[in-house]
Design an enzyme around this catalytic site. Sequence first.
Site, PDB file in Angstrom:
ATOM      1  N   VAL A   1     -22.721  21.733 -17.463  1.00 42.13           N
ATOM      2  CA  VAL A   1     -21.641  22.642 -17.066  1.00 42.13           C
ATOM      3  C   VAL A   1     -20.678  22.786 -18.235  1.00 42.13           C
ATOM      4  O   VAL A   1     -20.119  21.803 -18.725  1.00 42.13           O
ATOM      5  CB  VAL A   1     -20.887  22.117 -15.825  1.00 42.13           C
TER       6      VAL A   1
ATOM      7  N   GLU B   1     -24.297  14.040  -0.243  1.00 46.43           N
ATOM      8  CA  GLU B   1     -23.826  13.961   1.145  1.00 46.43           C
ATOM      9  C   GLU B   1     -23.029  15.200   1.524  1.00 46.43           C
ATOM     10  O   GLU B   1     -23.230  15.776   2.603  1.00 46.43           O
ATOM     11  CB  GLU B   1     -22.981  12.698   1.336  1.00 46.43           C
TER      12      GLU B   1
ATOM     13  N   HIS C   1     -18.123  -2.160   0.474  1.00 50.37           N
ATOM     14  CA  HIS C   1     -18.584  -3.473   0.932  1.00 50.37           C
ATOM     15  C   HIS C   1     -18.607  -4.490  -0.201  1.00 50.37           C
ATOM     16  O   HIS C   1     -18.426  -5.684   0.036  1.00 50.37           O
ATOM     17  CB  HIS C   1     -19.947  -3.375   1.615  1.00 50.37           C
TER      18      HIS C   1
ATOM     19  N   GLU D   1       0.846  -1.194   0.000  1.00 51.81           N
ATOM     20  CA  GLU D   1       0.000   0.000   0.000  1.00 51.81           C
ATOM     21  C   GLU D   1       0.879   1.240   0.000  1.00 51.81           C
ATOM     22  O   GLU D   1       1.733   1.411   0.871  1.00 51.81           O
ATOM     23  CB  GLU D   1      -0.920   0.009   1.225  1.00 51.81           C
TER      24      GLU D   1
ATOM     25  N   GLY E   1     -22.775  17.339 -10.024  1.00 48.72           N
ATOM     26  CA  GLY E   1     -23.105  15.935  -9.797  1.00 48.72           C
ATOM     27  C   GLY E   1     -24.088  15.747  -8.670  1.00 48.72           C
ATOM     28  O   GLY E   1     -23.822  16.142  -7.531  1.00 48.72           O
TER      29      GLY E   1
ATOM     30  N   GLY F   1     -18.380  11.201 -10.392  1.00 45.20           N
ATOM     31  CA  GLY F   1     -18.118   9.770 -10.383  1.00 45.20           C
ATOM     32  C   GLY F   1     -16.651   9.457 -10.177  1.00 45.20           C
ATOM     33  O   GLY F   1     -15.818  10.346  -9.918  1.00 45.20           O
TER      34      GLY F   1
ATOM     35  N   THR G   1      -9.168   4.681  -0.202  1.00 48.25           N
ATOM     36  CA  THR G   1      -9.967   5.902  -0.321  1.00 48.25           C
ATOM     37  C   THR G   1     -11.070   5.929   0.716  1.00 48.25           C
ATOM     38  O   THR G   1     -11.303   6.944   1.376  1.00 48.25           O
ATOM     39  CB  THR G   1     -10.571   5.998  -1.731  1.00 48.25           C
TER      40      THR G   1
ATOM     41  N   HIS H   1     -41.556  -3.492  19.414  1.00 50.43           N
ATOM     42  CA  HIS H   1     -42.294  -2.226  19.491  1.00 50.43           C
ATOM     43  C   HIS H   1     -41.823  -1.446  20.711  1.00 50.43           C
ATOM     44  O   HIS H   1     -41.623  -2.020  21.773  1.00 50.43           O
ATOM     45  CB  HIS H   1     -43.794  -2.499  19.621  1.00 50.43           C
TER      46      HIS H   1
ATOM     47  N   GLY I   1      -6.568   1.161   4.430  1.00 48.35           N
ATOM     48  CA  GLY I   1      -7.976   1.546   4.382  1.00 48.35           C
ATOM     49  C   GLY I   1      -8.401   2.161   3.069  1.00 48.35           C
ATOM     50  O   GLY I   1      -9.593   2.316   2.816  1.00 48.35           O
TER      51      GLY I   1
END
Length: 491
Positions: A262, A212, A347, A56, A205, A297, A64, A470, A62
């Site tokens: 754009v 987020e 994931h 690495e 985008g 992206g 990006t 509940h 870990g």
Amino acid sequence: MLRNTLKSVRKPFTTQSVRFNSTTGKYDIVVIGGGPGGYVAAIKAAQLGYDTACIEKRGKLGGTCLNVGCIPSKALLNNSHLYHQITHDSKHRGIEVEGASINFPQLMLSKDKAVNGLTSGIEMLFKKNKVTYIKGSGSFVDDHKVNVKPIDGAEDYEISADNIIVATGSEPTPFPGIEIDEERIVTSTGILSLKEIPKRLSIIGGGIIGLEMASVYSRLGSEVTIIEFKDAIGAGMDGEVAKNAQKILAKQGLKFLLGTKVNSGVRDGEVVKIEVEDAKSGEKKELESDVLLVAIGRRPYTEGLNFEAIGLESDKAGRLVIDSEFRTKHPHIRVIGDVTFGPMLAHKAEEEGIAAAEYIKHGHGHVNYGNIPSVMYTHPEVAWVGANEEELKAQGIKYKVGKFPFIANSRAKTNFDTDGFVKFIADAETQRVLGVHIIGPNAGEMIAEGGLALEYGASTEDIARTCHAHPTLAEAFKEAALSTFDKPINF
């Protein structure tokens, strides 16, 4: 050789395990890349008895996701949401807070602390599982040898392996003609390390990353404009869910320019000038912003890998070509994660890392590409797994839809957090779950139950007849399943 689905086929175990020799520099398995796919593959390989090394070049494990993606962005999302709750939602809950403000440098330090704790945690896992961690960049010498260029400037050296797993990940896709400086014109990396909160933030985008980051800085006080070429946000979302998400986010203050192209983005001192054009009418106008985020992206990252030298193939999108068992033209070289086919999700890469190691050991592995969940960590969260309505219509599949709104859920009402709904899509005849789509509180956690239902071929009746505690938000999940084949109780 393009891979569509993985097969779980038993084959005789043929790989010979040759332990590492410090003189020859030989390993059983070498993994190039220490992101979610790479480090998981390395740990799994070691657990299966192989002497394993992971190369690495970032200096921190870990990839990006952990360093400049999933983890730091979620830290900012969580803390900015807490701030928004304190300043906007506390009074009607009977909580009086005076003088709440943002210490932006401390907010960023909190994010960095979360990242550093997790990266060091992976190093501990490497030590625990006896994975050799090589800090450097790896490039192919031949189909068994890898040149290592250490990050500390030491002399290059070579290592070799019986099996090599490539997991080099992805990088932000550049926008033609827009120069990134990671100060005023930034990618998803630079937006996580701004020195101050911008008064105006424009985002090219309307996908998950853009939305987020729009949420984070809108909560912190920025005027946010999202520029999206398509007529809808949230690529991959169910159409109905995407429309509802846009309405809710617009109420929170986000401005959307959909169907907008754009043409240019240029830094002029401390501002960025952006020329946009209506995709239908051709009308042009100029926007000014303090920061421009380019979030259109990601693309596979293969810089310095030297894969061409050993004849590995890539497609027009830059993805390394593999078969259904992750094998390249050299069967002992496998490729996983963002650098090859499939959704660019951490994931998904992790699942492939485990499967790749299992293929080497046992000759069989498993990844269900029809059951990879996606989550957008705005508030409310948006999560989905399986097929959406648009996909099923295109395939001519007959289906039923069942929904349940959080406004009718007792826990959501108690929490004053009632935006959104749970939506089931099921086979019209068998009630087998085909897709689950959630917009609402805790959607990212709740979607796991949908994934379990898909994996084991559950029907909506199976879920509806399973007792849910509940009062919980998960009751909305049960009632949405019930409404697919019968009638909900509480709505």
